[in-house]
Each structure stands twice: as C-alpha cells, then as structure tokens.
Design an enzyme around this catalytic site. Structure first.
Site, PDB file in Angstrom:
ATOM      1  N   LYS A   1      49.959  89.365  72.018  1.00 42.91           N
ATOM      2  CA  LYS A   1      51.136  89.907  71.356  1.00 42.91           C
ATOM      3  C   LYS A   1      50.837  91.344  70.962  1.00 42.91           C
ATOM      4  O   LYS A   1      49.673  91.723  70.834  1.00 42.91           O
ATOM      5  CB  LYS A   1      51.548  89.050  70.163  1.00 42.91           C
ATOM      6  CG  LYS A   1      50.443  88.644  69.198  1.00 42.91           C
ATOM      7  CD  LYS A   1      50.988  87.661  68.182  1.00 42.91           C
ATOM      8  CE  LYS A   1      49.903  87.150  67.245  1.00 42.91           C
ATOM      9  NZ  LYS A   1      49.152  86.026  67.825  1.00 42.91           N
TER      10      LYS A   1
ATOM     11  N   ASP B   1      45.155  93.465  62.854  1.00 44.60           N
ATOM     12  CA  ASP B   1      44.608  93.820  64.169  1.00 44.60           C
ATOM     13  C   ASP B   1      45.658  94.359  65.128  1.00 44.60           C
ATOM     14  O   ASP B   1      45.366  94.584  66.302  1.00 44.60           O
ATOM     15  CB  ASP B   1      43.875  92.639  64.790  1.00 44.60           C
ATOM     16  CG  ASP B   1      44.781  91.477  65.147  1.00 44.60           C
ATOM     17  OD1 ASP B   1      45.834  91.318  64.502  1.00 44.60           O
ATOM     18  OD2 ASP B   1      44.435  90.713  66.072  1.00 44.60           O
TER      19      ASP B   1
ATOM     20  N   SER C   1      42.847  88.944  61.827  1.00 47.72           N
ATOM     21  CA  SER C   1      44.269  89.233  61.968  1.00 47.72           C
ATOM     22  C   SER C   1      44.908  89.662  60.649  1.00 47.72           C
ATOM     23  O   SER C   1      44.575  90.692  60.092  1.00 47.72           O
ATOM     24  CB  SER C   1      44.993  88.033  62.568  1.00 47.72           C
ATOM     25  OG  SER C   1      46.343  88.344  62.850  1.00 47.72           O
ATOM     26  N   HIS C   2      45.811  88.839  60.144  1.00 42.36           N
ATOM     27  CA  HIS C   2      46.597  89.164  58.953  1.00 42.36           C
ATOM     28  C   HIS C   2      45.937  88.704  57.667  1.00 42.36           C
ATOM     29  O   HIS C   2      46.517  88.859  56.587  1.00 42.36           O
ATOM     30  CB  HIS C   2      47.980  88.524  59.077  1.00 42.36           C
ATOM     31  CG  HIS C   2      47.913  87.054  59.374  1.00 42.36           C
ATOM     32  ND1 HIS C   2      47.428  86.557  60.551  1.00 42.36           N
ATOM     33  CD2 HIS C   2      48.238  85.982  58.625  1.00 42.36           C
ATOM     34  CE1 HIS C   2      47.471  85.233  60.527  1.00 42.36           C
ATOM     35  NE2 HIS C   2      47.958  84.859  59.362  1.00 42.36           N
TER      36      HIS C   2
ATOM     37  N   ASP D   1      48.588  93.093  66.324  1.00 44.41           N
ATOM     38  CA  ASP D   1      49.334  92.299  67.302  1.00 44.41           C
ATOM     39  C   ASP D   1      50.650  91.735  66.749  1.00 44.41           C
ATOM     40  O   ASP D   1      51.443  91.177  67.505  1.00 44.41           O
ATOM     41  CB  ASP D   1      48.472  91.176  67.893  1.00 44.41           C
ATOM     42  CG  ASP D   1      47.951  90.186  66.865  1.00 44.41           C
ATOM     43  OD1 ASP D   1      48.254  90.348  65.662  1.00 44.41           O
ATOM     44  OD2 ASP D   1      47.231  89.247  67.261  1.00 44.41           O
ATOM     45  N   ARG D   2      50.895  91.902  65.461  1.00 38.69           N
ATOM     46  CA  ARG D   2      52.136  91.398  64.878  1.00 38.69           C
ATOM     47  C   ARG D   2      53.038  92.548  64.454  1.00 38.69           C
ATOM     48  O   ARG D   2      52.589  93.677  64.283  1.00 38.69           O
ATOM     49  CB  ARG D   2      51.844  90.502  63.672  1.00 38.69           C
ATOM     50  CG  ARG D   2      51.040  89.275  64.019  1.00 38.69           C
ATOM     51  CD  ARG D   2      50.727  88.451  62.789  1.00 38.69           C
ATOM     52  NE  ARG D   2      49.815  87.363  63.127  1.00 38.69           N
ATOM     53  CZ  ARG D   2      49.969  86.102  62.749  1.00 38.69           C
ATOM     54  NH1 ARG D   2      50.996  85.762  62.003  1.00 38.69           N
ATOM     55  NH2 ARG D   2      49.104  85.184  63.100  1.00 38.69           N
TER      56      ARG D   2
ATOM     57  N   ASP E   1      50.180  94.336  61.518  1.00 43.81           N
ATOM     58  CA  ASP E   1      49.202  93.574  60.742  1.00 43.81           C
ATOM     59  C   ASP E   1      47.787  94.111  60.915  1.00 43.81           C
ATOM     60  O   ASP E   1      47.581  95.201  61.460  1.00 43.81           O
ATOM     61  CB  ASP E   1      49.267  92.098  61.120  1.00 43.81           C
ATOM     62  CG  ASP E   1      48.709  91.818  62.508  1.00 43.81           C
ATOM     63  OD1 ASP E   1      48.818  92.709  63.380  1.00 43.81           O
ATOM     64  OD2 ASP E   1      48.162  90.726  62.730  1.00 43.81           O
TER      65      ASP E   1
END
Length: 544
Positions: free
Chosen positions: A377, A280, A113-114, A282-283, A278
């Site tokens: 998300k 991947d 992710s982030h 999703d944010r 981010d």
C-alpha cells in the site's frame, strides 16, 4: 574482518504477524533477539547467497542500530549486495519500488507501521519478497520454524557503515550501497500521474493543501513531491522531520491521532485538501474542507475515476479489498464490469492478484490503498491520485464524494477499536462468536434478519492456498454487516476491531451522521458479542 559464529537459544515469541514481527523496543534489544530473527530469515531463504537485498526503515528508535547489525549479519551469510536507504530511511512503498527496480532478491524493512516509537515504543522487522511485496504465509511460516530451532547466528566483526550520505562500501566480500531513497520513488510517481496538471492546481493562489507526515518517514518524500516538484508553498508539509519517537505522537493517520491536521481541515479558512500518512508511509487519510473521506469510499472513488489518471487511462483489470473493508468498491466494479476480490486483511494477500494481472487497485479499511505499481500500500501515491482527480475535475473533495454516493449509493461504515484489551478474554469472545455464527442464518435481531454468518476463509484464486479464521462475518438481508476481528498489528494485549456497515441508496439520507446511521448496528454488535462483559470496556478506544 572475521566472521563470528555466536551460540544462541530460541525465543518462543517470534511468530510473524500480518506485517512481520512487532514487539516493544526493549524486547528487540534483548541479547540475541534481533539476531535470532534475522538469522532465521537468512536460514529460511533458499538461494539468497550472492543476491541483492534492500534494507531500511521508518526512522523510529533502534532503526540505525538494527541496520548495522543486519548489514554485518548479511555479510557473514554471503549476501552479495545490500541497497540501504540514506540515513537508514526507506518508506515501505519506496522499499517495494526499489526491490522491483533493481530486481532484488528481497528486502528487510524495519517498521512497526502506525505504532508509537521511542525507547519504550514499538519496533518491527518484516521480510519482503522479490515482487516487492510482504512475504506470503509460506515464507513467514518457514522463518518462524527456523526461530524455534536456531542454535547459532553469524555476524561479521566490522566497523559501522556511514549511513548519512550516499556512497559505496565493502563489508567483507559484500557490497553496500547507501542510496537516496527518495529519488527512485519520485521518478515512479512521475510515470503515473500528470505532474504538470497537478502543479498547475497546487501552485496556484486558488488552491491550498496541507500534508501531515506526523514526524514519520514520509516527510522527505512529501517535501520533495509537493514543495519541490509540484510547487506547493513551503510549509505545506507539516511535521515533516522524521523523529525517532515521532515527536511523541502516534503515527496513525486517522481522525484521532492526526489531530493537528483535523483541527486545520475542520477549522476556519480550511485548506481545500488535506492528507496524512503513517509511520512507514504506506497508509493515508484524505480530507476535504470540513469533510472526511473514509478509506472504503476512497478506494471506490479512485476505482470509479481511475481513467482520469495517466497511469490508469486504459482502465483497470479489477479491484481487490480486504474483507472488513466496505462493499463500496464492489458497486463500482459491478458497474464497470470488472472483478472485485475480497481477501483477508494483510497486503500480502493482494500480491498474487496483482502479479497475475487480476487486480489493478487494492484497498483496506485501515487507511491503506495502492495499485500494481508496487506490491505495498502506498500513502503518498493515494494523495497524488486524489490530487490528479481534483486537478482534472476542478471540484471539491466533498462534491466528488457526494456525487459518487448519488450514483452508487452510500455505504455507511465505521470501525470501532478496543485497543490493548486482555488477550485471554478477547480470544474467548472470538471463540464464542465462532461457536454461534454457524447457526445464525435466518435469526432475527430487532429489524435485522441474518442472511449469513461465518468465520471468513479465503482460497487464493491464483495459487489455491487457503487462509482460515480471518474474521467473524454476520451479514443481514438488507445488506448491512457486522465483522469482528482481532488485529495482529499491536504489541500489547489484543486489539478487538468491530466493523459496521449499512447501505443506503436514498440520497436524501446520505447526510446523516455516520455513528447515528449505524447506531442500531452498534447496539446489535454489543448484544451479539457481549463486548463489555468480555473486555470490561463500555466504549471503543478509537472510532474511525
């Protein structure tokens, strides 16, 4: 091509967190480490033989090598078909969309992710189930149990698949289809949003936007959406080339790590609208000219204006937020007469609510927002939602948010992160708080009286499952709140997150600086939790 059965022994650190298994890249590169976890996924899934799986990741370092291993292991474990993103790329939202579109059995998504990337950065593996959402705890617990007893894994001896262009291949008896991961996602977005109205605004000379993909996975998606389909000027998407190390940056869309975008949006002649996503995809972070929209406020604004967007024109069934997220959305839900659900942190907790039709929009304070269009998300979806609202209202981001506060009151809100603190003292801090909160009701701290104190537990209204120890809540009689929680998304030490919230109905006080408005709560959080004593830190690493 032959199937090899390789003898192995368990690793003692393969318990998935809120979003799968995340470790430093060198850990995943240990002999058998990735293979053990992948085999444990296959061993724990009943009925996966002959089924279709989706595989891809955010393009970070080790993404391509891991995909080749997973493909060969899937073939050896009798998976019927794999859909893999071209170049090994799949944003997490796009993977969820493709799982749902093709009725796949599930998907393996490679991302941390982030978290930072590169040879010494982080890597992650998570499994998503057939609804497109993250595996619930009963599934991740089953995977973990398999990791503790694994004795062997299976892998096909075969050459690597060419991932760089769409095509169909065979690995043993398994079909592999390399697909363009961008088009299915764009098609889904076109079903939800008024592209004609957005294009009319975005392509005009009177509107300027900036989208920062932070050299992460959304670059190709953002270029297709904004520059190709919606007519934004070339260069609207910055840092749009996915890089294995994210260009040496930290792919977290907040005011600290998305500093290029922040400098632009708070500089001279700032664009009308700015956004970042981010690692991947999703944010999201939303900015106006010299104006930051908190994720909590963003969820509330989207909820209040949902009927302006074609995909939600008939209204929404309900809204759900993670427990640490501010109660701003609760106030909108109350006015709309819809349910508002408070869940633990982790998108998997929204899945049952979405599947059951109890919620339509969901959000987390950690820059995650989404809806029932997928089960993750979705950063670019949130950006398009905001653009659709802006195009309909013809107003600035700042005016839309301030008008919202005028109507609903303002929930001053901030999160203070203490990153990479020693795990032992961090757990001691939390255990001490757990021992205190049960007796806090009625106690006063300065001008604050405690209305409740607990260690948040959640009973799923759909399946009755219970999740405990999800964060320490201390609520006060004036509606203020402090929440303490250890995050499960890092790979080094522990991250202590402190969430601070204060409700202000008086619009004449809405322009006070957030940290100033929350200053007494910040001092109180230190007094109650003794953060400096346990962590050795006298200030947070990141404030959002």
């Amino acid at each position: 091509m032959t199937i090899r059965t390789v003898t192995t022994t368990p690793f003692d650190d393969q318990k998935p967190g809120t979003s799968g298994l995340r470790k430093a890249v060198p850990t995943f590169q240990k002999p058998n480490y990735l293979e053990n976890f992948i085999q444990s996924i296959f061993d724990s899934l009943d009925g996966c033989e002959g089924q279709t799986l989706v595989v891809g990741g955010d393009g970070r370092y080790y993404n391509r090598q891991a995909i080749q291993i997973i493909l060969k292991m899937a073939a050896a474990n009798n998976i019927g078909r794999i859909l893999v993103g071209c170049g090994g790329i799949f944003s997490t939202p796009a993977a969820s969309a493709v799982i749902r579109k093709y009725n796949a059995f599930g998907g393996i998504i490679l991302s941390a992710s982030h978290n930072p990337g590169g040879p010494n950065g982080d890597f992650g593996v998570k499994y998503n189930v057939s609804n497109g959402g993250p595996a619930p705890e009963k599934v991740t617990n089953a995977i973990y149990e398999c990791t503790k007893t694994i004795k062997e894994y299976k892998i096909l001896d075969a050459a690597d698949i060419n991932l760089d262009r769409p095509g169909s291949f065979k690995l043993g008896t398994m079909d592999v289809e390399v697909i363009d991961s961008v088009n299915p996602y764009v098609e889904l977005m076109q079903e939800l949003f008024d592209f004609d109205k957005i294009k009319s605004m975005v392509s005009s000379d009177h509107f300027k936007m900036c989208m920062d993909s932070l050299h992460a996975v959304t670059g190709p998606y953002a270029k297709a959406l904004f520059e190709q389909y919606l007519g934004a000027k070339e260069g609207t998407v910055q840092n749009g080339e996915p890089l294995e190390d994210f260009g040496g940056g930290h792919p977290d869309p907040n005011l600290v790590y998305a500093h290029d975008l922040v400098d632009i949006m708070f500089g001279d002649n700032a664009p009308d609208f700015g956004a970042a996503s981010d690692g991947d995809g999703d944010r999201n972070m939303i900015l106006g000219q010299n104006f930051f929209v908190t994720p909590s406020d963003s969820l509330a604004v989207l909820t209040a204006n949902a009927t302006l967007v074609p995909g939600y024109k008939d209204g929404i069934a309900g809204v759900a937020r993670s427990m640490p997220t501010s109660a701003a959305a609760d106030r909108v839900a109350a006015k709309l007469g819809i349910d508002c659900y408070e869940t633990p942190t982790g998108w998997k907790f929204f899945g049952n609510l979405l599947d059951a039709g109890k919620a339509t929009l969901c959000g987390e304070e950690s820059f995650g927002t989404g809806s029932n269009h997928i089960r993750e998300k979705d950063g670019l979806w949130a950006v398009l939602f905001w653009l659709n609202i802006l195009a309909v209202k013809g107003e600035s981001v700042e005016k839309i948010v301030k008008d919202h506060w005028q109507e609903y009151g303002r929930n001053f809100y901030s999160r203070h992160d203490y990153e990479e603190v020693e795990s032992g003292p961090a757990n001691e801090l939390m255990n001490r708080l757990r021992s205190l909160v049960g007796d806090m009701k009625g106690k006063t701290y300065g001008n604050y009286e405690v209305a409740y104190g607990d260690d948040f537990a959640y009973t799923d209204p759909v399946d009755g499952s219970v999740s405990e120890k999800q964060g320490i809540r201390i609520g006060f009689t004036d509606g203020s709140r402090i929440v303490f929680r250890l995050s499960g998304t890092g790979t080094k030490g522990a991250t202590l997150r402190v969430y601070l919230e204060s409700y202000e109905p008086d619009s004449s006080k809405h322009d006070v600086d957030t940290q100033e408005a929350l200053s007494s709560l910040i001092e109180l959080a230190e007094e109650i939790a003794q953060i400096k004593q346990f962590t050795g830190r006298d200030k947070p690493t990141v404030i959002t």
